[in-house]
Structure formats: structure tokens, C-alpha cells
Write an enzyme that holds these catalytic residues in place. Structure first.
Site, PDB file in Angstrom:
ATOM      1  N   ASP A  67       0.818  -1.210   0.000  1.00  0.00           N
ATOM      2  CA  ASP A  67       0.000   0.000   0.000  1.00  0.00           C
ATOM      3  C   ASP A  67       0.855   1.265   0.000  1.00  0.00           C
ATOM      4  O   ASP A  67       2.081   1.208   0.167  1.00  0.00           O
ATOM      5  CB  ASP A  67      -0.973   0.001   1.197  1.00  0.00           C
ATOM      6  CG  ASP A  67      -0.315  -0.436   2.502  1.00  0.00           C
ATOM      7  OD1 ASP A  67       0.925  -0.458   2.566  1.00  0.00           O
ATOM      8  OD2 ASP A  67      -1.048  -0.755   3.451  1.00  0.00           O
ATOM      9  N   ASN A 136      -8.029  -2.767  14.200  1.00  0.00           N
ATOM     10  CA  ASN A 136      -9.410  -3.078  13.812  1.00  0.00           C
ATOM     11  C   ASN A 136      -9.478  -4.254  12.837  1.00  0.00           C
ATOM     12  O   ASN A 136     -10.506  -4.495  12.217  1.00  0.00           O
ATOM     13  CB  ASN A 136     -10.082  -1.842  13.185  1.00  0.00           C
ATOM     14  CG  ASN A 136      -9.363  -1.349  11.937  1.00  0.00           C
ATOM     15  OD1 ASN A 136      -8.393  -1.966  11.487  1.00  0.00           O
ATOM     16  ND2 ASN A 136      -9.829  -0.249  11.368  1.00  0.00           N
ATOM     17  N   HIS A 138      -7.594  -4.658  10.085  1.00  0.00           N
ATOM     18  CA  HIS A 138      -7.310  -4.388   8.674  1.00  0.00           C
ATOM     19  C   HIS A 138      -5.994  -5.026   8.237  1.00  0.00           C
ATOM     20  O   HIS A 138      -5.085  -5.217   9.050  1.00  0.00           O
ATOM     21  CB  HIS A 138      -7.363  -2.890   8.348  1.00  0.00           C
ATOM     22  CG  HIS A 138      -6.208  -2.056   8.802  1.00  0.00           C
ATOM     23  ND1 HIS A 138      -6.355  -0.971   9.642  1.00  0.00           N
ATOM     24  CD2 HIS A 138      -4.878  -2.103   8.507  1.00  0.00           C
ATOM     25  CE1 HIS A 138      -5.184  -0.399   9.840  1.00  0.00           C
ATOM     26  NE2 HIS A 138      -4.262  -1.064   9.158  1.00  0.00           N
ATOM     27  N   GLU A 143      -9.756  -1.699   5.153  1.00  0.00           N
ATOM     28  CA  GLU A 143     -10.440  -1.434   6.410  1.00  0.00           C
ATOM     29  C   GLU A 143     -11.671  -2.347   6.541  1.00  0.00           C
ATOM     30  O   GLU A 143     -12.102  -2.964   5.558  1.00  0.00           O
ATOM     31  CB  GLU A 143     -10.893   0.036   6.434  1.00  0.00           C
ATOM     32  CG  GLU A 143      -9.755   1.050   6.362  1.00  0.00           C
ATOM     33  CD  GLU A 143      -9.025   1.246   7.705  1.00  0.00           C
ATOM     34  OE1 GLU A 143      -9.023   0.323   8.543  1.00  0.00           O
ATOM     35  OE2 GLU A 143      -8.457   2.342   7.890  1.00  0.00           O
TER      36      GLU A 143
HETATM   37  C1  GLP Z   1      -0.826   0.394   8.560  1.00  0.00           C
HETATM   38  C2  GLP Z   1      -0.391  -0.419   7.350  1.00  0.00           C
HETATM   39  C3  GLP Z   1      -0.606  -1.895   7.553  1.00  0.00           C
HETATM   40  C4  GLP Z   1      -0.018  -2.322   8.890  1.00  0.00           C
HETATM   41  C5  GLP Z   1      -0.744  -1.606   9.993  1.00  0.00           C
HETATM   42  C6  GLP Z   1      -0.231  -1.977  11.379  1.00  0.00           C
HETATM   43  O1  GLP Z   1      -2.173   0.698   8.535  1.00  0.00           O
HETATM   44  N1  GLP Z   1      -1.049  -0.026   6.150  1.00  0.00           N
HETATM   45  O2  GLP Z   1      -0.020  -2.630   6.491  1.00  0.00           O
HETATM   46  O3  GLP Z   1      -0.141  -3.722   9.046  1.00  0.00           O
HETATM   47  O4  GLP Z   1      -0.548  -0.209   9.810  1.00  0.00           O
HETATM   48  O5  GLP Z   1       0.923  -1.279  11.632  1.00  0.00           O
HETATM   49  P1  GLP Z   1       1.897  -1.486  12.866  1.00  0.00           P
HETATM   50  O6  GLP Z   1       2.755  -2.659  12.508  1.00  0.00           O
HETATM   51  O7  GLP Z   1       2.682  -0.219  12.918  1.00  0.00           O
HETATM   52  O8  GLP Z   1       1.067  -1.728  14.062  1.00  0.00           O
END
Ligand code: GLP
Length: 248
Positions: A67, A136, A138, A143
Site C-alpha cells: 500500500d 481493527n 485491517h 479497512e
Molecule cells: C498500517 C499499514 C498496515 C499495517 C498496519 C499496522 O495501517 N497499512 O499494512 O499492518 O498499519 O501497523 P503497525 O505494525 O505499525 O502496528
């Protein structure tokens, strides 16, 4: 789903790095799917260590990231392209032209997303996809409410995700976080031959419980991984703390 509970985030990261290293050794020109966020940082450090100390060779490896924020140029220090260069690509012998991150400033974003998927297919598909998870549930920026068959596209970010990414680790102020992103869809992620999801900390315990033991539902996009034939969920004890069944 192969659920593996590790004592610490370090052990979680090492386990994931070993799986990716094995894939690279078996198939030096493999296509990897990579993720951003805090969770993969230790795993990427371990891959860098394996490259420097053990000769893990990335010279023929191809990568696709999940992404990117819509509207952020790749030079922006919060873009996922900048992040990936900084935490991994600049430290291993991968060819930059073999690293693909969605372009947040593409003129025609949907056409660009379609071409991104076509390129993945033309290269034989993703061998192994790394995922983190949002609080949440995702995955990438899919989402809650993202359909099982969603493809790579523009998505709206929830307030919760914007807050999580402006808690001081990444953006400083929620107002600075783009409200939209480009994201590989759930269907595009599920096309990977193998999927490895990693999660640590108690803040992920609820999402992990729903992902692993809850119903398969759009409300928790990660729960679709229950239907993937080769998915591995690696969590530390904190993230596993709400699981009710026994796992290895
Ligand atoms: C963002 C990214 C996701 C990631 C998520 C959790 O939203 N787009 O790919 O898995 O955050 O991030 P973290 O590892 O910092 O908790």
C-alpha cells in the site's frame, strides 16, 4: 491457518525472517510481498543481518509492497517507498528497479493499480506475502467492510487507522495523515501462494482473536486468511493473550 505463538516480538520476528530467507534460498528470483508499519522492523533488521553475515542474496529478488498513501510523493519521509528504502532496501543487495511500491501520485490511480496487479501476475504471482494487522483487523489498508474479492484500488482510511499512524511513530499530527491510500485488495492479497501475518503487543490481541477464532467476515478483513490454504500467523504472547484454543 498455522498459528505459532512466540514468547517475544524478537522470536516472532526471527521466525518470520527465517521463513522468508528459506523462500529466497530455494528460489533466488522469487517475488516477495512486503508490508510497512512498526511490526516488521525487527524482521527486516534480521534479514539485513542475514544478508551481511550469512550472504543471503537479494540480487534477483523482486518485491511488491501492499500500500501507499494517496497524494504522498515517494520522496516524502512518511511515504511507504521512503520507509522501505530506509528500513530494508538501502541495506541489502536488491536492485531498486526490482522493488515495487504503489505510486501515491499516479495520474490515473485506478489504471495504475490495475497495471500493478498485471505486473504481479506477469511475474508469476507473489510467492510469500508478509502482513501486519491493524487494531481493527485491517490488512494492508483494507479497512473493515472490504470485500473478499476486492482488488487493488483507492481506499478511505478510518479515523482509528489515521490515529494509529499519527501517534508519534510516523506522522506527528492526525491532520497530516492522508485520508486515502492505494491498497492491494483482499482478493489480491489472497492470491499469494503463502501468507505470513505477524503481530505483537496487547493492542493487537483483540484483532488476533477475531482473525483466528472469530467468524470469517468483512468486518475483520484479516479473518479471510482462515480461508487461505497456506497462511501462517506468528504472534508474541501479548498478541496471543485473548486466544482461547491451544496452539503450538
Ligand atoms: C498500517 C499499514 C498496515 C499495517 C498496519 C499496522 O495501517 N497499512 O499494512 O499492518 O498499519 O501497523 P503497525 O505494525 O505499525 O502496528
Amino acid at each position: 491457518m498455522d498459528v505459532r505463538i512466540k514468547k517475544t516480538a524478537e522470536e516472532m520476528s526471527l521466525e518470520a525472517a527465517l521463513i522468508f530467507a528459506e523462500t529466497i534460498r530455494k528460489k533466488p528470483n522469487c517475488v516477495l510481498g512486503l508490508a510497512t508499519g512498526s511490526t516488521p522492523l525487527k524482521m527486516y533488521s534480521e534479514l539485513i543481518r542475514m544478508h551481511k553475515n550469512e550472504g543471503l542474496d537479494f540480487s534477483r529478488v523482486i518485491t511488491f509492497n501492499l500500500d501507499e498513501y494517496l497524494g504522498l510523493p515517494s520522496e516524502h519521509n512518511q511515504s511507504y517507498r521512503y520507509f522501505m528504502n530506509d528500513v530494508l532496501f538501502n541495506h541489502i543487495n536488491i536492485k531498486k528497479e526490482n522493488t515495487f511500491v504503489l505510486n501515491g501520485t499516479a495520474k490515473d490511480p485506478q489504471l495504475y493499480c490495475d497495471a500493478y496487479e498485471m505486473l504481479i501476475k506477469a511475474l508469476g504471482g507473489i510467492e510469500i506475502q508478509l502482513l501486519g494487522i491493524g487494531g481493527n483487523g485491517h490488512i494492508a489498508f483494507n479497512e473493515p467492510g472490504s470485500p473478499r474479492n476486492s482488488r487493488t484500488r483507492i481506499v478511505d482510511l478510518t479515523k482509528e487507522t489515521i490515529a494509529a499512524n499519527s501517534d508519534g511513530r510516523f506522522f506527528k499530527d492526525p491532520k497530516d495523515v492522508p485520508t486515502q491510500a492505494l491498497s492491494m485488495g483482499v482478493g489480491a492479497i489472497m492470491d499469494a501462494k503463502q501468507i505470513v501475518l505477524i503481530a505483537d503487543k496487547t493492542s493487537k490481541a483483540d484483532a488476533i482473536y477475531k482473525t483466528v477464532e472469530g467468524p470469517v467476515t468483512e468486518d475483520v478483513p484479516a479473518s479471510f486468511l482462515q480461508e487461505h490454504q497456506n497462511s501462517i500467523i506468528i504472534v508474541d504472547e501479548a498478541a496471543a493473550s485473548k486466544l482461547e484454543k491451544q496452539y503450538a
